[in-house]
Scaffold this motif. Structure first.
Motif, short mmCIF file in Angstrom:
data_model
loop_
_atom_site.label_atom_id
_atom_site.label_comp_id
_atom_site.label_asym_id
_atom_site.label_seq_id
_atom_site.Cartn_x
_atom_site.Cartn_y
_atom_site.Cartn_z
N TYR A 1 40.95 93.47 51.67
CA TYR A 1 41.24 92.48 50.63
C TYR A 1 41.19 93.09 49.44
N TYR A 2 42.38 92.70 48.43
CA TYR A 2 42.64 93.17 47.15
C TYR A 2 42.73 92.07 46.42
N CYS A 3 42.05 92.07 45.14
CA CYS A 3 42.12 91.04 44.08
C CYS A 3 42.89 91.89 42.99
N ALA A 4 43.81 91.14 42.22
CA ALA A 4 44.55 91.76 41.24
C ALA A 4 44.94 90.60 40.21
N ARG A 5 45.31 91.24 39.05
CA ARG A 5 45.89 90.37 38.04
C ARG A 5 47.07 89.98 37.84
N LEU A 6 47.64 88.72 38.18
CA LEU A 6 49.09 88.64 37.98
C LEU A 6 49.59 88.48 36.62
N VAL A 7 50.36 89.34 36.12
CA VAL A 7 50.92 89.06 34.75
C VAL A 7 52.00 88.19 34.96
N VAL A 8 52.09 87.32 33.89
CA VAL A 8 53.14 86.26 34.06
C VAL A 8 53.90 86.51 32.53
N THR A 9 55.26 86.17 32.77
CA THR A 9 56.06 86.36 31.54
C THR A 9 56.55 85.09 31.32
N GLY A 10 57.14 84.96 30.04
CA GLY A 10 57.72 83.55 29.88
C GLY A 10 59.24 83.60 30.46
N LYS A 11 59.64 84.46 31.14
CA LYS A 11 61.15 84.46 31.62
C LYS A 11 60.87 83.85 32.71
N GLY A 12 59.76 83.05 33.41
CA GLY A 12 59.97 82.57 34.61
C GLY A 12 58.94 83.02 35.90
N PRO A 13 58.72 82.30 36.93
CA PRO A 13 57.98 83.16 38.09
C PRO A 13 58.36 84.06 38.60
N GLY A 14 59.81 84.21 38.64
CA GLY A 14 60.33 85.74 39.22
C GLY A 14 60.27 86.83 38.32
N PHE A 15 59.71 86.57 37.14
CA PHE A 15 59.29 87.92 36.30
C PHE A 15 57.80 88.10 36.11
N ASN A 16 57.16 88.38 37.16
CA ASN A 16 55.73 88.61 37.26
C ASN A 16 55.28 89.83 37.93
N TRP A 17 54.12 90.25 37.73
CA TRP A 17 53.79 91.60 38.71
C TRP A 17 52.18 91.57 38.56
N PHE A 18 51.75 92.38 39.68
CA PHE A 18 50.13 92.41 39.85
C PHE A 18 49.82 93.88 39.16
N ASP A 19 48.93 93.46 38.34
CA ASP A 19 48.46 94.73 37.52
C ASP A 19 47.28 94.50 36.66
N PRO A 20 46.08 94.99 36.65
CA PRO A 20 45.87 96.11 37.88
C PRO A 20 45.07 95.47 39.09
N TRP A 21 44.90 96.25 40.04
CA TRP A 21 44.17 95.86 41.21
C TRP A 21 42.96 96.38 41.29
N GLY A 22 42.18 95.40 42.35
CA GLY A 22 40.89 96.01 42.26
C GLY A 22 40.92 97.27 43.55
N GLN A 23 39.68 97.84 43.63
CA GLN A 23 39.66 98.80 44.61
C GLN A 23 39.79 98.53 46.26
N GLY A 24 39.73 97.23 46.34
CA GLY A 24 39.82 96.74 47.63
C GLY A 24 38.52 96.74 48.64
N THR A 25 38.45 95.84 49.32
CA THR A 25 37.21 95.89 50.31
C THR A 25 37.74 95.72 51.75
N LEU A 26 37.15 96.31 52.59
CA LEU A 26 37.37 96.16 54.18
C LEU A 26 36.70 94.96 54.65
N VAL A 27 37.38 94.11 55.25
CA VAL A 27 36.87 93.12 55.87
C VAL A 27 37.02 93.08 57.46
N THR A 28 36.19 93.32 58.41
CA THR A 28 36.46 93.45 59.74
C THR A 28 35.81 91.98 60.59
N VAL A 29 36.68 91.49 61.27
CA VAL A 29 36.22 90.32 61.85
C VAL A 29 36.09 90.73 63.47
#
Lengths: 125, 110
Positions: free
Chosen positions: A95-123
């Motif tokens: 499972y990763y957490c990340a920041r979603l960069v949102v531009t003024g151009k609308g929801p179609g112009f966004n991206w994840f940066d940066p990301w956390g290192q991630g953590t493994l969760v086992t069920v």
């Protein structure tokens, strides 16, 4: 430099609730133009978006997980959290957490940066 | 749920130019921008290309992105051994009302 760090149990029993927290450092979670998201990756497989949250508490969830997912934010701690209920082995993932960069151009112009290192969760029981 | 289709694998020799394709639909790539992420072995994904063809600071200009209609491509020129990684395309999907990822392409440098 903005850093994100996931934390939480690495092992969860079937039917229980998975709980993870993402701590943001080097910047404020209340900054404008940023959402905060969770993404997961089953071992050896691709990426799946789980959901996003704005610091005001506004959320967007993947419809396939919506009935089981809750994402919340704690601005006082600069953290946001994920809860996934009624887990099964299929929820075993990094499972990763990340920041979603949102531009003024609308929801179609966004991206994840940066990301956390991630953590493994086992069920597993 | 809509999908973005990538070839599962790609390969090239050092110095070569390789391209990775990403095929979508009118509800995602056809309407919205495409981003590319690089995931080196054992690490988290890293933003490589955003808004179809923009490189974040620090990403070498050997990496370039393009989009046409409902498809996009990532090109890597002057291939290097450190480029060996999984590459994921992503685009906002209007039906999902969220970001959609491709299945990923494993790039091998021979």
């Amino acid at each position: 430099q903005l850093l994100l760090q996931e934390s939480g149990p690495g092992l969860v029993k079937p039917s229980e609730t998975l709980s993870l927290t993402c701590t943001v450092s080097g910047g404020s979670i209340t900054s404008n133009n940023y959402y905060w998201g969770w993404i997961r990756q089953p071992p050896g497989k691709g990426l799946e978006w789980i959901g996003n949250i704005y610091y005001t508490g506004s959320t967007y969830y993947n419809p396939s997980l919506k009935s089981r997912v809750t994402i919340s934010v704690d601005t006082s701690k600069n953290q946001f959290s994920l809860k996934l209920s009624s887990v099964t082995a299929a929820d075993t993932s990094v499972y990763y957490c990340a920041r979603l960069v949102v531009t003024g151009k609308g929801p179609g112009f966004n991206w994840f940066d940066p990301w956390g290192q991630g953590t493994l969760v086992t069920v597993s029981s | 749920q809509s999908v973005l289709t990538q070839p599962p694998s790609a390969s090239g020799t050092p110095g070569q130019r390789v391209t990775i394709s990403c095929s979508g639909s009118s509800s995602n790539i056809g309407t919205n921008a495409v981003n590319w992420y690089q995931q080196l072995p054992g690490t988290a994904p890293k933003l490589l290309i955003y808004s179809n063809n923009q490189r974040p600071s620090g990403v070498p200009d050997r990496f370039s992105g393009s989009k046409s209609g409902t498809s996009a491509s990532l090109a890597i020129s002057g291939l290097q051994s450190e480029d060996e990684a999984n590459y994921y395309c992503a685009s906002w999907d209007d039906s999902l009302n969220g970001p959609l990822f491709g299945g990923g392409t494993k790039l091998t440098v021979l």
